[in-house]
Design an enzyme around this catalytic site. Sequence first.
Site, PDB file in Angstrom:
ATOM      1  N   ARG A   1     -11.582  -0.761  13.433  1.00  0.00           N
ATOM      2  CA  ARG A   1     -11.350   0.063  12.248  1.00  0.00           C
ATOM      3  C   ARG A   1     -12.385  -0.306  11.197  1.00  0.00           C
ATOM      4  O   ARG A   1     -13.335   0.426  10.973  1.00  0.00           O
ATOM      5  CB  ARG A   1      -9.916  -0.144  11.766  1.00  0.00           C
ATOM      6  CG  ARG A   1      -9.470   0.826  10.711  1.00  0.00           C
ATOM      7  CD  ARG A   1      -7.977   0.778  10.490  1.00  0.00           C
ATOM      8  NE  ARG A   1      -7.524  -0.455   9.854  1.00  0.00           N
ATOM      9  CZ  ARG A   1      -6.242  -0.705   9.575  1.00  0.00           C
ATOM     10  NH1 ARG A   1      -5.301   0.177   9.875  1.00  0.00           N
ATOM     11  NH2 ARG A   1      -5.886  -1.835   8.993  1.00  0.00           N
TER      12      ARG A   1
ATOM     13  N   TYR B   1      18.804  28.628   6.284  1.00  0.00           N
ATOM     14  CA  TYR B   1      17.691  29.504   6.649  1.00  0.00           C
ATOM     15  C   TYR B   1      17.667  29.730   8.166  1.00  0.00           C
ATOM     16  O   TYR B   1      17.888  28.794   8.939  1.00  0.00           O
ATOM     17  CB  TYR B   1      16.360  28.876   6.248  1.00  0.00           C
ATOM     18  CG  TYR B   1      16.128  28.840   4.755  1.00  0.00           C
ATOM     19  CD1 TYR B   1      16.234  29.994   3.979  1.00  0.00           C
ATOM     20  CD2 TYR B   1      15.777  27.650   4.129  1.00  0.00           C
ATOM     21  CE1 TYR B   1      16.008  29.947   2.607  1.00  0.00           C
ATOM     22  CE2 TYR B   1      15.539  27.588   2.768  1.00  0.00           C
ATOM     23  CZ  TYR B   1      15.660  28.745   2.005  1.00  0.00           C
ATOM     24  OH  TYR B   1      15.429  28.693   0.670  1.00  0.00           O
TER      25      TYR B   1
ATOM     26  N   LYS C   1       0.833  -1.211   0.000  1.00  0.00           N
ATOM     27  CA  LYS C   1       0.000   0.000   0.000  1.00  0.00           C
ATOM     28  C   LYS C   1       0.867   1.261   0.000  1.00  0.00           C
ATOM     29  O   LYS C   1       2.044   1.214   0.367  1.00  0.00           O
ATOM     30  CB  LYS C   1      -0.919  -0.017   1.212  1.00  0.00           C
ATOM     31  CG  LYS C   1      -0.226  -0.192   2.551  1.00  0.00           C
ATOM     32  CD  LYS C   1      -1.234  -0.644   3.609  1.00  0.00           C
ATOM     33  CE  LYS C   1      -0.572  -0.797   4.965  1.00  0.00           C
ATOM     34  NZ  LYS C   1      -1.465  -1.517   5.892  1.00  0.00           N
TER      35      LYS C   1
ATOM     36  N   MET D   1      14.090  22.498   1.316  1.00  0.00           N
ATOM     37  CA  MET D   1      13.190  21.635   0.540  1.00  0.00           C
ATOM     38  C   MET D   1      13.946  20.667  -0.359  1.00  0.00           C
ATOM     39  O   MET D   1      13.636  19.480  -0.410  1.00  0.00           O
ATOM     40  CB  MET D   1      12.249  22.472  -0.333  1.00  0.00           C
ATOM     41  CG  MET D   1      10.980  22.891   0.385  1.00  0.00           C
ATOM     42  SD  MET D   1       9.898  23.863  -0.681  1.00  0.00           S
ATOM     43  CE  MET D   1       9.228  22.600  -1.762  1.00  0.00           C
TER      44      MET D   1
HETATM   45  C1  LIG Z   1      -1.008  -2.590   6.492  1.00  0.00           C
HETATM   46  C2  LIG Z   1      -1.653  -3.881   6.751  1.00  0.00           C
HETATM   47  C3  LIG Z   1      -0.894  -5.051   6.849  1.00  0.00           C
HETATM   48  C4  LIG Z   1       0.614  -5.036   6.867  1.00  0.00           C
HETATM   49  O1  LIG Z   1       0.981  -4.786   8.210  1.00  0.00           O
HETATM   50  P1  LIG Z   1       2.487  -4.693   8.679  1.00  0.00           P
HETATM   51  O2  LIG Z   1       2.382  -4.498  10.146  1.00  0.00           O
HETATM   52  O3  LIG Z   1       3.064  -3.503   7.984  1.00  0.00           O
HETATM   53  O4  LIG Z   1       3.131  -5.965   8.292  1.00  0.00           O
HETATM   54  C5  LIG Z   1      -1.549  -6.242   6.984  1.00  0.00           C
HETATM   55  N1  LIG Z   1      -2.903  -6.290   7.040  1.00  0.00           N
HETATM   56  C6  LIG Z   1      -3.661  -5.187   6.967  1.00  0.00           C
HETATM   57  C7  LIG Z   1      -5.134  -5.302   7.045  1.00  0.00           C
HETATM   58  C8  LIG Z   1      -3.073  -3.938   6.834  1.00  0.00           C
HETATM   59  O5  LIG Z   1      -3.831  -2.853   6.783  1.00  0.00           O
END
Ligand SMILES: *Cc1c(COP(=O)(O)O)cnc(C)c1O
Length: 373
Positions: free
Chosen positions: A138, A267, A40, A315
């Site tokens: 969640r 800066y 992701k 930056m």
């Molecule tokens: C992000 C995520 C993972 C991966 O988790 P890590 O702790 O980064 O290994 C696995 N399952 C779900 C549902 C996630 O949202």
Amino acid sequence: MNYVALHRHAQVSLSRSAVAHNVAVIKNHAHAQQVMAVLKANAFSHGLPEMAMLSIQSGATRFGVAMLDEALALRDLGYQQPIDVLGLTDPQFVRIAAQRDITLAFSSLATIQQAAKVLADTSLHLKVSLPVDTGLNRIGFKERDQLVLAIQEAVVSKQLEFQSLWTHFATADTPNETYVDFQISEWQRLTQNLPAQPKEQHFANTGMATWYADKVDTDIVRLGVGLFGIDSSEPTMPMPFELEPVLELTAEVIFSKPIKAGEAVGYGADYRAKHDGWLLTIPVGHSDGYPFNADGMRVLIADGQVGHIAGGVAMDQTMIFVDKPVNIGVQVTLIGSVGAQSVTLPDLAQYSSVSIVALMNNFAPRLQRIIVP
Ligand SMILES: *Cc1c(COP(=O)(O)O)cnc(C)c1O
């Protein structure tokens, strides 16, 4: 617009052998049959195309992503492996998911019914995953009767396939074993005697596979942070094996000049050189994801010197103080190792008071990615 800066000397390098090592040690430790590479957010900002390729080459057999667009990006890259969207998708978009064989997660009976309606009278099939909320609060089903109705809907609909049931743990990378156990008991309570069984179930992210692998079914590990070689628990849990950091951030010196004790740099003119030395400028800054407040952090020069960041990180440019002259074109390692010296991503996160996960998710798309052995 997205672009990659090919005409400057700053880059992220991604290590093929580190990815292979991380997949292998976690798979082995958890006795996993399959590794789902969770890519992701542009593969935790490391770069989706590169990390997808390295993950598959390392033995991952499937992908997990947060949203449908990330899954479509993987299909557009040509990957035909299973892809799970682990976040929720508006049911109005289920057609394209079905057309491209992408598994979607549903968290309510109503959204499953809408998906079935959108697909009704088509010859499309959508793989459906049902997250069970065992305590993260969640997404997912928190009530057994709703879960049962959702499963019945998925089983009855000609267009839906009941692919998987899964859950996600809140304290997998912490010592809070009590809450892990609580979530497991919630799973048992919510999933006993269901009207149909899914094709598969998955439970373990990196933390569960690393510290609590004996408590859950780890046939399929959803591997996120560990894939990149990062210990997200640091320093609360002892690692049972070593991970190898995948990413290095380097730049080349583009300007170099002597500096006198007392001269201001950057800066705000807050930084003053403590003694005579050399000041190097590198073409990378906080818009590339290097932390803003890293004044004084050590960096590794290819000639063996250890320099430090002089003044605020700008930056797109950063100044570095060193004792001895360094030529233009010499490599500076901001994250990574040179000889026996290293600066890890967790070192830098700690120094600049950002979380490890925030830092590892912040590398800009404009940074060129290269793959190294
Ligand atoms: C992000 C995520 C993972 C991966 O988790 P890590 O702790 O980064 O290994 C696995 N399952 C779900 C549902 C996630 O949202």
